[in-house]
Design a protein around this motif. Structure first.
Motif, PDB file in Angstrom:
ATOM      1  N   UNK A   1      -3.473  14.272   4.642  1.00 49.31           N
ATOM      2  CA  UNK A   1      -3.368  13.180   5.271  1.00 49.31           C
ATOM      3  C   UNK A   1      -4.828  12.341   4.867  1.00 49.31           C
ATOM      4  N   UNK A   2      -5.890  13.072   5.169  1.00 50.29           N
ATOM      5  CA  UNK A   2      -7.185  12.349   5.389  1.00 50.29           C
ATOM      6  C   UNK A   2      -7.522  12.174   3.694  1.00 50.29           C
ATOM      7  N   UNK A   3      -7.296  13.124   3.147  1.00 52.70           N
ATOM      8  CA  UNK A   3      -7.606  12.866   1.683  1.00 52.70           C
ATOM      9  C   UNK A   3      -6.730  11.607   1.296  1.00 52.70           C
ATOM     10  N   UNK A   4      -5.280  11.398   1.434  1.00 53.53           N
ATOM     11  CA  UNK A   4      -4.834  10.357   1.245  1.00 53.53           C
ATOM     12  C   UNK A   4      -5.520   8.786   1.726  1.00 53.53           C
ATOM     13  N   UNK A   5      -5.950   9.349   2.964  1.00 54.34           N
ATOM     14  CA  UNK A   5      -6.627   7.985   3.716  1.00 54.34           C
ATOM     15  C   UNK A   5      -8.062   7.864   3.150  1.00 54.34           C
ATOM     16  N   UNK A   6      -8.795   8.644   2.608  1.00 53.29           N
ATOM     17  CA  UNK A   6      -9.867   8.466   1.774  1.00 53.29           C
ATOM     18  C   UNK A   6      -9.613   7.667   0.589  1.00 53.29           C
ATOM     19  N   UNK A   7      -8.655   7.943  -0.093  1.00 51.41           N
ATOM     20  CA  UNK A   7      -8.358   7.379  -1.250  1.00 51.41           C
ATOM     21  C   UNK A   7      -7.941   5.736  -0.870  1.00 51.41           C
ATOM     22  N   UNK A   8      -7.231   5.632   0.038  1.00 55.64           N
ATOM     23  CA  UNK A   8      -6.666   4.415   0.479  1.00 55.64           C
ATOM     24  C   UNK A   8      -7.954   3.589   1.031  1.00 55.64           C
ATOM     25  N   UNK A   9      -8.794   4.071   1.720  1.00 54.11           N
ATOM     26  CA  UNK A   9      -9.998   3.408   2.454  1.00 54.11           C
ATOM     27  C   UNK A   9     -10.987   2.983   0.825  1.00 54.11           C
ATOM     28  N   UNK A  10     -11.219   3.870  -0.015  1.00 55.44           N
ATOM     29  CA  UNK A  10     -11.960   3.423  -1.267  1.00 55.44           C
ATOM     30  C   UNK A  10     -11.316   2.403  -2.162  1.00 55.44           C
ATOM     31  N   UNK A  11     -10.124   2.465  -2.157  1.00 58.31           N
ATOM     32  CA  UNK A  11      -9.356   1.609  -2.852  1.00 58.31           C
ATOM     33  C   UNK A  11      -9.788   0.270  -1.974  1.00 58.31           C
ATOM     34  N   UNK A  12      -9.402   0.129  -0.776  1.00 62.63           N
ATOM     35  CA  UNK A  12      -9.703  -1.283  -0.046  1.00 62.63           C
ATOM     36  C   UNK A  12     -11.059  -1.639  -0.090  1.00 62.63           C
ATOM     37  N   UNK A  13     -12.010  -0.785  -0.162  1.00 67.58           N
ATOM     38  CA  UNK A  13     -13.315  -0.972  -0.168  1.00 67.58           C
ATOM     39  C   UNK A  13     -14.030  -1.421  -1.358  1.00 67.58           C
ATOM     40  N   UNK A  14     -13.550  -0.690  -2.287  1.00 70.49           N
ATOM     41  CA  UNK A  14     -14.401  -0.857  -3.532  1.00 70.49           C
ATOM     42  C   UNK A  14     -13.654  -0.853  -4.990  1.00 70.49           C
ATOM     43  N   UNK A  15     -12.223  -0.896  -4.868  1.00 69.78           N
ATOM     44  CA  UNK A  15     -11.464  -1.021  -5.978  1.00 69.78           C
ATOM     45  C   UNK A  15     -11.624  -0.198  -7.161  1.00 69.78           C
ATOM     46  N   UNK A  16     -11.829   1.344  -6.896  1.00 69.93           N
ATOM     47  CA  UNK A  16     -11.926   2.095  -8.274  1.00 69.93           C
ATOM     48  C   UNK A  16     -10.798   1.940  -8.977  1.00 69.93           C
ATOM     49  N   UNK A  17     -11.153   2.296 -10.351  1.00 73.05           N
ATOM     50  CA  UNK A  17     -10.010   2.401 -11.453  1.00 73.05           C
ATOM     51  C   UNK A  17      -9.176   3.832 -11.496  1.00 73.05           C
ATOM     52  N   UNK A  18      -9.916   4.645 -10.729  1.00 71.84           N
ATOM     53  CA  UNK A  18      -9.169   6.050 -10.764  1.00 71.84           C
ATOM     54  C   UNK A  18     -10.051   6.843  -9.748  1.00 71.84           C
TER      55      UNK A  18
END
Length: 179
Positions: free
Chosen positions: A102-119
């Motif tokens: 769950x925290x791995x998924x949360x990290x991905x979501x936070x990074x998507x929201x904070x910095x819009x990575x491409x992958x």
């Protein structure tokens, strides 16, 4: 007996590979390793005992936490760690495993929201021979990726260009952590 001046006599037959010698990495490879039992020598045991900003902790769960990587590949490179000092993924309890995921998924979501990575690169290196820098304490890497984020600097200049400070990235990710 005089030594030969021909490099092939010392290195064998040429194989066509160019080699970048990195003897400075031996300090890392042979460096002090955290105590297998945990404690002060383990950075992942020490981080949760500090205030979030000082320990670079992004998010705390009941069984696991997310912390900034001190040697990031890219801005936002975080590590998901159990609080318990355990080396192998298969040794996590069911509750730890669920929260780790769950925290791995949360990290991905936070990074998507904070910095819009491409992958993303997600992964665990279990054991020193597999590349784990801290083999005694399990951790999963979550590395955001963007097109063109790799260049020649790490190879030629032993330098990585990082556009943000760890403290700034930690604050931004904590702010964007999913509710």
């Amino acid at each position: 007996m005089p030594q030969s001046e021909d490099p092939a006599d010392f290195t064998g037959d040429a194989d066509g590979f160019e080699r970048l010698w990195t003897p400075h990495r031996m300090v890392y490879i042979q460096g002090d390793r955290p105590d297998p039992e945990g404690g002060d020598g383990c950075p992942f045991c020490a981080a949760p005992g500090k205030p979030d900003e000082e320990g670079l902790v992004v998010h705390r769960g009941e069984h696991c936490f997310v912390v900034m990587n001190l040697f990031p590949y890219n801005p936002g490179h975080v590590l998901v760690c159990p609080y318990r000092h355990v080396a192998l993924y298969v040794d996590l309890t069911d509750d730890e495993t669920a929260e780790f995921t769950a925290l791995t998924k949360g990290a991905v979501r936070a990074l998507e929201s904070a910095s819009a990575p491409m992958g993303f690169n997600l992964g665990m290196n279990q054991g020193a021979v597999a590349g784990a820098g801290v083999a005694a304490h399990l951790h999963q890497h979550v590395v955001p990726r963007w097109g063109g984020d790799s260049n020649f600097l790490p190879i030629v200049a032993r330098t990585k260009a990082m556009p943000m400070l760890l403290e700034d990235v930690r604050g931004r990710l904590a702010e964007h952590w999913p509710a």
